[in-house]
Design an enzyme around this catalytic site. Structure first.
Site, PDB file in Angstrom:
ATOM      1  N   GLY A  20      37.501  25.209  46.480  1.00 20.72           N
ATOM      2  CA  GLY A  20      37.509  24.156  45.466  1.00 20.72           C
ATOM      3  C   GLY A  20      38.932  23.808  45.101  1.00 20.72           C
ATOM      4  O   GLY A  20      39.827  24.663  45.187  1.00 20.72           O
ATOM      5  N   GLN A  75      45.640  20.548  39.971  1.00 22.55           N
ATOM      6  CA  GLN A  75      46.402  21.563  40.699  1.00 22.55           C
ATOM      7  C   GLN A  75      47.447  20.953  41.625  1.00 22.55           C
ATOM      8  O   GLN A  75      48.351  21.640  42.092  1.00 22.55           O
ATOM      9  CB  GLN A  75      45.454  22.442  41.520  1.00 22.55           C
ATOM     10  CG  GLN A  75      44.567  23.321  40.674  1.00 22.55           C
ATOM     11  CD  GLN A  75      43.587  24.085  41.542  1.00 22.55           C
ATOM     12  OE1 GLN A  75      42.491  23.622  41.795  1.00 22.55           O
ATOM     13  NE2 GLN A  75      43.982  25.246  42.021  1.00 22.55           N
ATOM     14  N   CYS A  84      42.090  31.786  42.651  1.00 20.52           N
ATOM     15  CA  CYS A  84      42.508  30.395  42.481  1.00 20.52           C
ATOM     16  C   CYS A  84      43.721  30.129  43.365  1.00 20.52           C
ATOM     17  O   CYS A  84      44.633  30.956  43.429  1.00 20.52           O
ATOM     18  CB  CYS A  84      42.864  30.164  41.015  1.00 20.52           C
ATOM     19  SG  CYS A  84      43.409  28.489  40.659  1.00 20.52           S
ATOM     20  N   LEU A  85      43.726  28.962  44.002  1.00 18.98           N
ATOM     21  CA  LEU A  85      44.863  28.613  44.863  1.00 18.98           C
ATOM     22  C   LEU A  85      46.154  28.492  44.050  1.00 18.98           C
ATOM     23  O   LEU A  85      47.242  28.633  44.598  1.00 18.98           O
ATOM     24  CB  LEU A  85      44.590  27.298  45.611  1.00 18.98           C
ATOM     25  CG  LEU A  85      43.452  27.365  46.648  1.00 18.98           C
ATOM     26  CD1 LEU A  85      43.185  25.984  47.217  1.00 18.98           C
ATOM     27  CD2 LEU A  85      43.787  28.354  47.765  1.00 18.98           C
ATOM     28  N   HIS A  94      34.894  26.553  37.181  1.00 16.84           N
ATOM     29  CA  HIS A  94      36.312  26.877  37.384  1.00 16.84           C
ATOM     30  C   HIS A  94      37.125  25.581  37.580  1.00 16.84           C
ATOM     31  O   HIS A  94      38.186  25.403  36.967  1.00 16.84           O
ATOM     32  CB  HIS A  94      36.410  27.800  38.603  1.00 16.84           C
ATOM     33  CG  HIS A  94      37.793  28.161  39.027  1.00 16.84           C
ATOM     34  ND1 HIS A  94      38.253  29.459  39.039  1.00 16.84           N
ATOM     35  CD2 HIS A  94      38.816  27.402  39.492  1.00 16.84           C
ATOM     36  CE1 HIS A  94      39.503  29.474  39.480  1.00 16.84           C
ATOM     37  NE2 HIS A  94      39.876  28.235  39.760  1.00 16.84           N
ATOM     38  N   GLU A  95      36.609  24.676  38.411  1.00 22.60           N
ATOM     39  CA  GLU A  95      37.345  23.426  38.694  1.00 22.60           C
ATOM     40  C   GLU A  95      37.356  22.499  37.473  1.00 22.60           C
ATOM     41  O   GLU A  95      38.360  21.836  37.214  1.00 22.60           O
ATOM     42  CB  GLU A  95      36.757  22.709  39.906  1.00 22.60           C
ATOM     43  CG  GLU A  95      36.759  23.500  41.216  1.00 22.60           C
ATOM     44  CD  GLU A  95      38.096  24.132  41.563  1.00 22.60           C
ATOM     45  OE1 GLU A  95      39.149  23.596  41.179  1.00 22.60           O
ATOM     46  OE2 GLU A  95      38.083  25.204  42.211  1.00 22.60           O
ATOM     47  N   HIS A 142      40.045  23.399  35.208  1.00 20.83           N
ATOM     48  CA  HIS A 142      41.354  22.872  35.643  1.00 20.83           C
ATOM     49  C   HIS A 142      41.586  21.465  35.076  1.00 20.83           C
ATOM     50  O   HIS A 142      42.686  21.147  34.619  1.00 20.83           O
ATOM     51  CB  HIS A 142      41.436  22.790  37.168  1.00 20.83           C
ATOM     52  CG  HIS A 142      41.832  24.071  37.837  1.00 20.83           C
ATOM     53  ND1 HIS A 142      42.999  24.737  37.545  1.00 20.83           N
ATOM     54  CD2 HIS A 142      41.230  24.791  38.823  1.00 20.83           C
ATOM     55  CE1 HIS A 142      43.085  25.829  38.314  1.00 20.83           C
ATOM     56  NE2 HIS A 142      42.025  25.888  39.088  1.00 20.83           N
TER      57      HIS A 142
END
Ligand code: NI
Length: 168
Positions: free
Chosen positions: A46, A51, A92-93, A134-135, A138
């Site tokens: 995701g 991000q 997370c990236l 989670h997204e 963000h």
């Protein structure tokens, strides 16, 4: 293929609240394509526009094992969340190398627009439910580590800042 740069925690830009997309046009579809390319290249399951320092409410997700089922969520909203919650280990990236458990509602119903501007609703559970929450965090300027204790957040910040210094 144009890859975007993924901001790393504790970059303050990760705490920007994204603005809604007014019109789903070619400009937005181009952002979607770049986000998807960046997510698959990373690889991740995701990625939120936030991000990549794009502060518009756009998320791409692919929780399939084969990584060929892209889902696009524009202006996503959680319209319903289950009362029962579950703990999942998240990563997370934007927070490389850090994995920890976060408790979230087990199931969520999310309404969004697709890349053609069509409204749709998805009832998500399991990994998709975790990933969407989670997204969406963000897009609201919230990184998953903010669900952890202050002590853990301080440790993670220190670890990532150290890793960044060592790269220079
Ligand atoms: Ni993330």
């Amino acid at each position: 293929m144009a890859l975007l740069t993924i901001l790393k925690y504790p970059d303050p830009r990760l705490h920007t609240v994204a603005k809604p997309v007014a019109v789903v046009d070619d400009r937005v579809r181009s952002i979607v394509r770049q986000l998807a390319d960046t997510m698959y290249d990373a690889p991740g399951i995701g990625l939120a526009a936030t991000q990549c320092d794009i502060h518009e409410r756009i998320v791409v997700v692919d929780v399939s094992e084969t990584m060929n089922e892209l889902r696009v969520f524009i202006n996503p909203e959680i319209v319903q969340a289950s009362l029962d919650s579950k703990r999942w280990e998240e990563g997370c990236l934007s927070v490389p190398g850090v994995f920890d458990e976060v408790e979230r509602p087990d199931r969520v119903t999310v309404r969004a627009l697709d890349e053609f501007g069509q409204s749709f609703t998805v009832e998500a559970d399991g990994l998709l439910a975790v990933c969407l929450q989670h997204e969406l965090d963000h897009l609201n300027g919230r990184v998953f580590v903010q669900h952890l204790s202050r002590l853990k957040q301080t440790r993670i910040r220190g670890k990532l800042l150290k890793a960044e210094r060592e790269l220079v």
